[in-house]
Design a protein around this motif. Structure first.
Motif, PDB file in Angstrom:
ATOM      1  N   THR A  40      18.639  14.006 -11.661  1.00  0.00           N
ATOM      2  CA  THR A  40      17.443  13.164 -11.620  1.00  0.00           C
ATOM      3  C   THR A  40      17.790  11.728 -11.233  1.00  0.00           C
ATOM      4  O   THR A  40      17.110  11.113 -10.407  1.00  0.00           O
ATOM      5  N   ARG A  80       7.603  16.167  -3.864  1.00  0.00           N
ATOM      6  CA  ARG A  80       7.372  16.122  -5.310  1.00  0.00           C
ATOM      7  C   ARG A  80       8.244  17.156  -6.020  1.00  0.00           C
ATOM      8  O   ARG A  80       8.752  16.895  -7.115  1.00  0.00           O
ATOM      9  N   ARG A  81       8.419  18.325  -5.401  1.00  0.00           N
ATOM     10  CA  ARG A  81       9.288  19.338  -6.001  1.00  0.00           C
ATOM     11  C   ARG A  81      10.727  18.846  -6.069  1.00  0.00           C
ATOM     12  O   ARG A  81      11.428  19.064  -7.063  1.00  0.00           O
ATOM     13  N   GLY A 134      11.235  17.976  -9.831  1.00  0.00           N
ATOM     14  CA  GLY A 134      11.483  19.347 -10.242  1.00  0.00           C
ATOM     15  C   GLY A 134      12.298  19.509 -11.502  1.00  0.00           C
ATOM     16  O   GLY A 134      12.182  20.527 -12.192  1.00  0.00           O
ATOM     17  N   SER A 135      13.119  18.528 -11.855  1.00  0.00           N
ATOM     18  CA  SER A 135      13.930  18.642 -13.070  1.00  0.00           C
ATOM     19  C   SER A 135      13.131  18.372 -14.335  1.00  0.00           C
ATOM     20  O   SER A 135      13.518  18.804 -15.418  1.00  0.00           O
ATOM     21  N   SER A 180       9.435  18.476 -14.378  1.00  0.00           N
ATOM     22  CA  SER A 180       8.116  19.087 -14.352  1.00  0.00           C
ATOM     23  C   SER A 180       8.231  20.549 -13.929  1.00  0.00           C
ATOM     24  O   SER A 180       9.006  20.888 -13.027  1.00  0.00           O
ATOM     25  N   ARG A 198       5.611  22.025 -12.782  1.00  0.00           N
ATOM     26  CA  ARG A 198       4.578  22.137 -11.752  1.00  0.00           C
ATOM     27  C   ARG A 198       4.581  20.899 -10.845  1.00  0.00           C
ATOM     28  O   ARG A 198       3.549  20.236 -10.674  1.00  0.00           O
ATOM     29  N   PRO A 199       5.715  20.533 -10.275  1.00  0.00           N
ATOM     30  CA  PRO A 199       5.791  19.269  -9.524  1.00  0.00           C
ATOM     31  C   PRO A 199       4.853  19.206  -8.330  1.00  0.00           C
ATOM     32  O   PRO A 199       4.274  18.153  -8.047  1.00  0.00           O
ATOM     33  N   ASP A 244       2.336  17.937 -17.052  1.00  0.00           N
ATOM     34  CA  ASP A 244       2.144  19.349 -16.698  1.00  0.00           C
ATOM     35  C   ASP A 244       0.917  19.957 -17.370  1.00  0.00           C
ATOM     36  O   ASP A 244       0.210  20.756 -16.765  1.00  0.00           O
TER      37      ASP A 244
END
Length: 281
Positions: A124, A149-150, A154-155, A157, A159-160, A243
């Protein structure tokens, strides 16, 4: 759940955010919690306009002291303190220092082996350093894309791609400008130790897709805080307030309703126990 009028009997709710976020991270949760006449979210040191601290291994207790001082300055009396991630363990430490109605900790750190989330945190931070190399406008345009966004979120969330681009941009900007790196370096070394004499009601909330604070941390938490109530929010990552703000609000509401029911039961028992023995003579 209890009726909103019941919750209004004890309306004080204090919200403590995760490292790198800020008080605005609670907005979507707050608007879904009924019945609180006074709800306050504050920025922790190193976030927003609040100056940072001298960070070291004592950072969590020092942050709890800061919040205790803010409670006094804000005139709060026995608030229900809700914390997310770093804010969760600060809330637990805070309960040792000032009277609180209850603690509800979402995805709280402080119950895991230090090494578990290190790779996630390193990844991150590396992504944030790359993201910080571009200006806020460019960053905002990039975060309009689900694939970006993913990559960036992604680390933290589950649902990024589903996050609103403006919300993701605000969170990324907050993480970049905050003292996230120093906080995670030292707060990650902290391990919560319970006081056997503490009777504050504690609720621990976990997210089953959390890569930073995994569900198995609940096993140690049960040993450390055997009287705590546990809840699991399905389908959510570490940033549960993003999320699934609806489920986060629902569990906070339910925890506070339970505190009120227990308090009302204690009051009824006290009334029965204080009946004048001379009455009726």
């Amino acid at each position: 759940m209890a009726e909103p009028s019941r919750l209004a009997e004890d309306p004080q709710l204090l919200l403590l955010h995760a490292a790198g976020l800020g008080r605005a991270s609670w907005d979507a949760v707050v608007e879904r919690i009924p019945g609180f006449a006074r709800t306050l979210a504050i920025d922790l040191p190193g976030h927003g306009s609040v100056p940072g601290l001298a960070y070291d291994r004592d950072v969590v207790p020092r942050l709890a002291e800061y919040v205790a001082e803010r409670i006094a300055a804000l005139g709060l009396r026995r608030p229900h303190v809700v914390g997310h991630s770093l804010g969760g363990v600060i809330a637990l430490e805070l309960a040792r220092r000032v009277p609180v109605a209850a603690v509800t900790a979402l995805c709280s750190i402080g119950f895991r082996a230090v090494c578990h989330a290190s790779m996630c945190v390193v990844r991150t931070h590396a992504i944030l350093r790359m993201t910080a190399a571009v200006g806020p406008r460019t960053r905002g345009r990039l975060l309009n894309r689900g694939v970006v966004r993913r990559m960036v979120m992604g680390s933290v969330s589950a649902r990024p791609a589903a996050l609103r681009p403006d919300v993701a941009a605000a969170d990324v900007n907050s993480m970049i400008t905050s003292d996230l790196s120093a906080l995670t370096r030292y707060a990650g070394l902290y391990s919560f130790r319970a006081d056997a004499t503490d009777t504050t009601p504690v609720n621990l909330v976990w997210a089953d897709q959390d890569r930073v604070v995994p569900l198995r941390d609940a096993l140690r938490a049960r040993r450390v805080l055997p009287r705590a109530q546990h809840y699991v929010i399905p389908g959510s990552g570490h940033f549960v307030v993003r999320d699934d703000p609806h489920s986060a609000a629902a569990v906070i509401h339910a925890c506070h309703a339970q505190v009120l029911r227990e308090r009302q039961a204690e009051t009824r028992r006290g009334v029965r126990g204080n009946v004048n023995p001379q009455r009726g003579n």
